[in-house]
Design a protein around this motif. Structure first.
Motif, PDB file in Angstrom:
ATOM      1  N   ASN A   3      -1.130 -12.313  -0.640  1.00 53.63           N
ATOM      2  CA  ASN A   3      -0.348 -11.136  -0.259  1.00 53.63           C
ATOM      3  C   ASN A   3       1.144 -11.473  -0.310  1.00 53.63           C
ATOM      4  OD1 ASN A   3       0.443 -12.348   2.277  1.00 53.63           O
ATOM      5  ND2 ASN A   3      -1.539 -11.743   3.131  1.00 53.63           N
ATOM      6  N   THR A   4       1.964 -10.450  -0.082  1.00 52.75           N
ATOM      7  CA  THR A   4       3.410 -10.623  -0.221  1.00 52.75           C
ATOM      8  C   THR A   4       3.947 -11.703   0.704  1.00 52.75           C
ATOM      9  OG1 THR A   4       3.733  -8.336  -0.923  1.00 52.75           O
ATOM     10  CG2 THR A   4       5.635  -9.458   0.015  1.00 52.75           C
ATOM     11  N   GLN A   5       3.503 -11.714   1.963  1.00 47.62           N
ATOM     12  CA  GLN A   5       4.033 -12.681   2.915  1.00 47.62           C
ATOM     13  C   GLN A   5       3.668 -14.100   2.533  1.00 47.62           C
ATOM     14  OE1 GLN A   5       6.231 -11.772   5.383  1.00 47.62           O
ATOM     15  NE2 GLN A   5       6.543 -13.988   5.344  1.00 47.62           N
ATOM     16  N   GLU A   6       2.466 -14.301   2.012  1.00 47.42           N
ATOM     17  CA  GLU A   6       2.050 -15.636   1.584  1.00 47.42           C
ATOM     18  C   GLU A   6       2.907 -16.128   0.424  1.00 47.42           C
ATOM     19  OE1 GLU A   6      -2.672 -15.215   2.846  1.00 47.42           O
ATOM     20  OE2 GLU A   6      -1.976 -14.532   0.892  1.00 47.42           O
ATOM     21  N   ARG A   7       3.246 -15.235  -0.491  1.00 50.61           N
ATOM     22  CA  ARG A   7       4.109 -15.632  -1.614  1.00 50.61           C
ATOM     23  C   ARG A   7       5.516 -15.944  -1.138  1.00 50.61           C
ATOM     24  NH1 ARG A   7       2.638 -10.067  -4.276  1.00 50.61           N
ATOM     25  NH2 ARG A   7       0.378 -10.272  -4.188  1.00 50.61           N
ATOM     26  N   ILE A   8       6.033 -15.100  -0.237  1.00 54.31           N
ATOM     27  CA  ILE A   8       7.381 -15.318   0.280  1.00 54.31           C
ATOM     28  C   ILE A   8       7.451 -16.638   1.042  1.00 54.31           C
ATOM     29  CG2 ILE A   8       9.084 -14.474   1.957  1.00 54.31           C
ATOM     30  CD1 ILE A   8       8.381 -11.630   1.090  1.00 54.31           C
ATOM     31  N   ASP A   9       6.438 -16.912   1.872  1.00 54.21           N
ATOM     32  CA  ASP A   9       6.402 -18.188   2.606  1.00 54.21           C
ATOM     33  C   ASP A   9       6.401 -19.373   1.649  1.00 54.21           C
ATOM     34  OD1 ASP A   9       6.385 -16.819   4.982  1.00 54.21           O
ATOM     35  OD2 ASP A   9       4.228 -17.008   5.317  1.00 54.21           O
ATOM     36  N   VAL A  38       2.879  -8.512  -7.811  1.00 54.54           N
ATOM     37  CA  VAL A  38       3.664  -7.278  -7.893  1.00 54.54           C
ATOM     38  C   VAL A  38       3.744  -6.672  -6.502  1.00 54.54           C
ATOM     39  CG1 VAL A  38       3.727  -4.937  -8.846  1.00 54.54           C
ATOM     40  CG2 VAL A  38       2.986  -6.844 -10.289  1.00 54.54           C
ATOM     41  N   GLY A  39       4.869  -6.061  -6.178  1.00 58.27           N
ATOM     42  CA  GLY A  39       5.004  -5.379  -4.887  1.00 58.27           C
ATOM     43  C   GLY A  39       6.458  -5.125  -4.552  1.00 58.27           C
ATOM     44  N   LYS A  40       6.701  -4.072  -3.806  1.00 59.62           N
ATOM     45  CA  LYS A  40       8.062  -3.664  -3.455  1.00 59.62           C
ATOM     46  C   LYS A  40       8.787  -4.748  -2.660  1.00 59.62           C
ATOM     47  CE  LYS A  40      10.514   0.054  -0.992  1.00 59.62           C
ATOM     48  NZ  LYS A  40      10.332   1.359  -0.294  1.00 59.62           N
ATOM     49  N   SER A  41       8.167  -5.203  -1.567  1.00 62.60           N
ATOM     50  CA  SER A  41       8.815  -6.212  -0.717  1.00 62.60           C
ATOM     51  C   SER A  41       9.001  -7.529  -1.461  1.00 62.60           C
ATOM     52  CB  SER A  41       7.988  -6.439   0.551  1.00 62.60           C
ATOM     53  OG  SER A  41       7.900  -5.252   1.302  1.00 62.60           O
ATOM     54  N   TRP A  42       8.030  -7.869  -2.301  1.00 59.01           N
ATOM     55  CA  TRP A  42       8.078  -9.101  -3.098  1.00 59.01           C
ATOM     56  C   TRP A  42       9.228  -9.052  -4.090  1.00 59.01           C
ATOM     57  CZ3 TRP A  42       7.250 -13.943  -3.746  1.00 59.01           C
ATOM     58  CH2 TRP A  42       7.017 -14.528  -4.992  1.00 59.01           C
ATOM     59  N   LYS A  86      16.948 -10.282  -3.690  1.00 60.20           N
ATOM     60  CA  LYS A  86      17.860 -10.688  -2.621  1.00 60.20           C
ATOM     61  C   LYS A  86      18.242 -12.155  -2.759  1.00 60.20           C
ATOM     62  CE  LYS A  86      18.162 -11.075   2.429  1.00 60.20           C
ATOM     63  NZ  LYS A  86      17.457 -10.857   3.719  1.00 60.20           N
ATOM     64  N   ASN A  87      17.295 -12.977  -3.190  1.00 65.04           N
ATOM     65  CA  ASN A  87      17.549 -14.407  -3.329  1.00 65.04           C
ATOM     66  C   ASN A  87      17.989 -14.794  -4.743  1.00 65.04           C
ATOM     67  OD1 ASN A  87      16.603 -16.007  -0.705  1.00 65.04           O
ATOM     68  ND2 ASN A  87      15.289 -14.221  -0.950  1.00 65.04           N
ATOM     69  N   LYS A  88      18.292 -13.780  -5.544  1.00 65.80           N
ATOM     70  CA  LYS A  88      18.831 -13.970  -6.895  1.00 65.80           C
ATOM     71  C   LYS A  88      17.917 -14.844  -7.759  1.00 65.80           C
ATOM     72  CE  LYS A  88      23.583 -13.325  -5.295  1.00 65.80           C
ATOM     73  NZ  LYS A  88      24.947 -13.897  -5.202  1.00 65.80           N
ATOM     74  N   ILE A  89      16.621 -14.551  -7.659  1.00 64.79           N
ATOM     75  CA  ILE A  89      15.636 -15.234  -8.487  1.00 64.79           C
ATOM     76  C   ILE A  89      15.182 -14.275  -9.577  1.00 64.79           C
ATOM     77  CG2 ILE A  89      13.381 -16.374  -8.542  1.00 64.79           C
ATOM     78  CD1 ILE A  89      13.752 -17.021  -5.575  1.00 64.79           C
ATOM     79  N   ILE A  96      14.126   1.150 -14.986  1.00 59.12           N
ATOM     80  CA  ILE A  96      13.083   2.057 -14.525  1.00 59.12           C
ATOM     81  C   ILE A  96      12.719   1.680 -13.093  1.00 59.12           C
ATOM     82  CG2 ILE A  96      10.711   2.847 -14.907  1.00 59.12           C
ATOM     83  CD1 ILE A  96      12.485   3.724 -17.138  1.00 59.12           C
ATOM     84  N   GLN A  97      12.447   2.691 -12.264  1.00 59.16           N
ATOM     85  CA  GLN A  97      12.078   2.417 -10.876  1.00 59.16           C
ATOM     86  C   GLN A  97      10.572   2.186 -10.767  1.00 59.16           C
ATOM     87  OE1 GLN A  97      12.219   5.115  -7.089  1.00 59.16           O
ATOM     88  NE2 GLN A  97      14.294   4.358  -7.444  1.00 59.16           N
ATOM     89  N   LEU A  98      10.226   1.017 -10.237  1.00 56.81           N
ATOM     90  CA  LEU A  98       8.826   0.630 -10.070  1.00 56.81           C
ATOM     91  C   LEU A  98       8.645   0.151  -8.633  1.00 56.81           C
ATOM     92  CD1 LEU A  98       5.977  -0.232 -11.255  1.00 56.81           C
ATOM     93  CD2 LEU A  98       7.025  -2.460 -11.683  1.00 56.81           C
TER      94      LEU A  98
END
Length: 360
Positions: free
Chosen positions: A133-139, A163-167, A173-176, A217-219
Motif C-alpha cells: 500500500n501507499t504507506q508501505e512504499r513511502i516508509d 500508482v496512487g494519489k498520495s504516492w 514533494k521529494n523531487k523524485i 494530464i490529471q491522473l
C-alpha cells in the motif's frame, strides 16, 4: 575459501559488525557460493570447521536470530560498490513473494538499474500477501533516502501496482522523478476538464507504434505526462511520468532489471525459495546475505571480462551466460576450493572494496 581472515577484515570495515559475527558471515558466504542454496542444513555441511555439523547449524541459526543489522549501512556499502556521486541513478521498485506452507513471504525491494540487472539496495518484508500500500512504499523510500544522500536520483521505475494519489504526491514533494506503468482503464482529466478512460487517448495506435502526449494530464488528482506503446500482442503499455520527454517508454523498460535480480536470487543463483525460514526479520537478513553475494558475483563477472575472460555470444546473438553467472562460477570454484590461484582469490577479495585492478 582461503583468506577467510582477509574477507572478515574487509566486511567488518564496511558493515561494522563484531568480529565473530563477521567471521561467521565470511564462512557463510563461502559455503553459499559452494552449494548455491540458502538451506541452512546444506550450508552448515559446506562450512569448513572443526566444529560438529550440529554445532555449525546452531551457529547459523543464532546468526539469523540474535541481532538486527543496519540495512541502511548495508545499502550504502552495496551502493558504493557500483556507483559514484556523479552517476545518475534509476531506482526500480517491485515485490517478490512465495508461500512456504501456510506462511506468505512477501519482499518489497528497491534496487538500482545497472547493466540490464538491478543492484539491491533496500528491502522490507510485508506482513501480508498481495500488493503493497501507499504507506508501505513511502516508509520504504523514507528509510532508503538516507542511503542516497549525495547521489542524484534520476527516476523511479515501477509497475502498475505502484500508482496512487498520495504516492505520486509524495514523489513530487521529494523531487523524485517517476516513470510508472498504469492500467488502461484509469480515468484521466484533460486540460478542458473532460474525463475519459486513459486507453481512449491511444486507441488509434497500431502494433509497435508509440505516442507521447505533450500536455499534462490529471491522473488520480496529480498532473502527469503520458506515453504509450502498442505491444506486438496488441496490449497497451501506458506510462505516467512526472517529467516531459519522449523517452519515457525506453526509461521505463529498465524496470525489468529488478525482475532479473529476483531470478538471480531465486532459481538462477541462490535458490532463495529453498529457505525454511519464515520469521520476517530472519528472512530479511537472509536477503541481506544474498545481496552481498549477488553484488560480489556481478563485480567478479565484470572483472573477468576486463581480464579478457569474455562471455561467448551464441549464434542467436545472446550471451552464453549472464555477467552474474560469469562471476558466480568463479566464486563457486573458490568456495569449493577448486580454484588454487591465490592471485585470483586475492583480487576477488579486493573487488569488495572497489579497488582498481593492478597487474602484478
Amino acid at each position: 575459501m582461503k583468506n577467510i581472515s582477509e574477507l572478515t577484515v574487509i566486511l567488518k570495515a564496511f558493515l561494522g559488525w563484531s568480529k565473530p559475527r563477521t567471521e561467521l558471515l565470511s564462512h557463510l558466504l563461502c559455503a553459499l557460493f559452494a552449494v548455491r542454496t540458502v538451506n541452512l542444513k546444506t550450508i552448515a555441511n559446506a562450512i569448513r570447521s572443526s566444529a560438529t555439523e550440529d554445532s555449525r547449524y546452531r551457529q547459523l541459526q543464532r546468526f539469523f536470530a540474535q541481532f538486527e543489522p543496519s540495512y541502511q549501512q548495508l545499502g550504502r556499502f552495496l551502493l558504493r560498490l557500483f556507483f559514484s556521486q556523479d552517476d545518475l541513478l534509476y531506482l526500480t521498485i517491485d515485490r517478490t513473494n512465495w508461500q512456504f506452507g501456510k506462511c506468505n513471504i512477501n519482499i518489497l525491494m528497491l534496487g538500482i538499474a545497472y547493466k540490464k540487472i538491478a543492484i539491491p539496495i533496500y528491502w522490507v518484508l510485508l506482513d501480508k500477501k498481495g500488493n503493497s500500500n501507499t504507506q508501505e512504499r513511502i516508509d520504504l523510500l523514507k528509510k532508503s533516502l538516507v542511503i542516497f544522500r549525495g547521489y542524484k536520483i534520476t527516476g523511479l521505475l515501477g509497475d502498475r501496482e505502484f500508482v496512487g494519489k498520495s504516492w505520486f504526491r509524495y514523489l513530487q514533494k521529494n523531487k523524485i522523478p517517476f516513470y510508472i506503468r498504469i492500467k488502461k482503464n484509469l480515468n484521466v482529466t484533460d486540460s478542458q476538464g473532460k474525463v475519459t478512460k486513459v486507453e481512449s487517448l491511444f486507441s488509434g495506435l497500431k502494433s509497435n507504434e508509440a505516442c507521447y502526449i505533450d500536455e499534462a494530464i490529471q491522473l488520480t488528482g496529480v498532473f502527469v505526462c503520458l506515453s504509450a506503446l502498442r505491444l506486438s500482442a496488441g496490449e497497451l503499455l501506458i506510462i505516467a511520468s512526472s517529467e516531459a520527454g519522449k523517452n519515457s517508454i525506453d526509461i521505463y523498460a529498465r524496470r525489468w532489471e529488478i525482475e532479473t535480480l529476483f531470478q538471480c536470487l531465486k532459481s538462477r543463483g541462490f535458490n532463495l525459495e529453498d529457505t525454511h525460514i519464515t520469521e520476517q526479520s530472519r528472512v530479511r537478513k537472509m536477503v541481506g546475505v544474498l545481496a552481498i553475494a549477488f553484488c560480489w558475483s556481478i563485480k567478479t563477472g565484470e572483472w573477468r571480462c576486463e581480464q579478457g575472460e569474455t562471455i561467448r555470444i551464441k549464434k542467436h546473438g545472446r550471451p552464453q551466460k549472464s555477467l552474474f553467472r560469469h562471476g558466480l562460477d568463479l566464486l563457486q570454484q573458490i568456495g569449493l576450493q577448486t580454484c588454487h590461484c591465490l592471485k585470483r582469490i586475492r583480487h576477488c577479495l579486493k573487488l569488495l572494496i572497489n579497488e582498481p585492478y593492478a597487474p602484478d
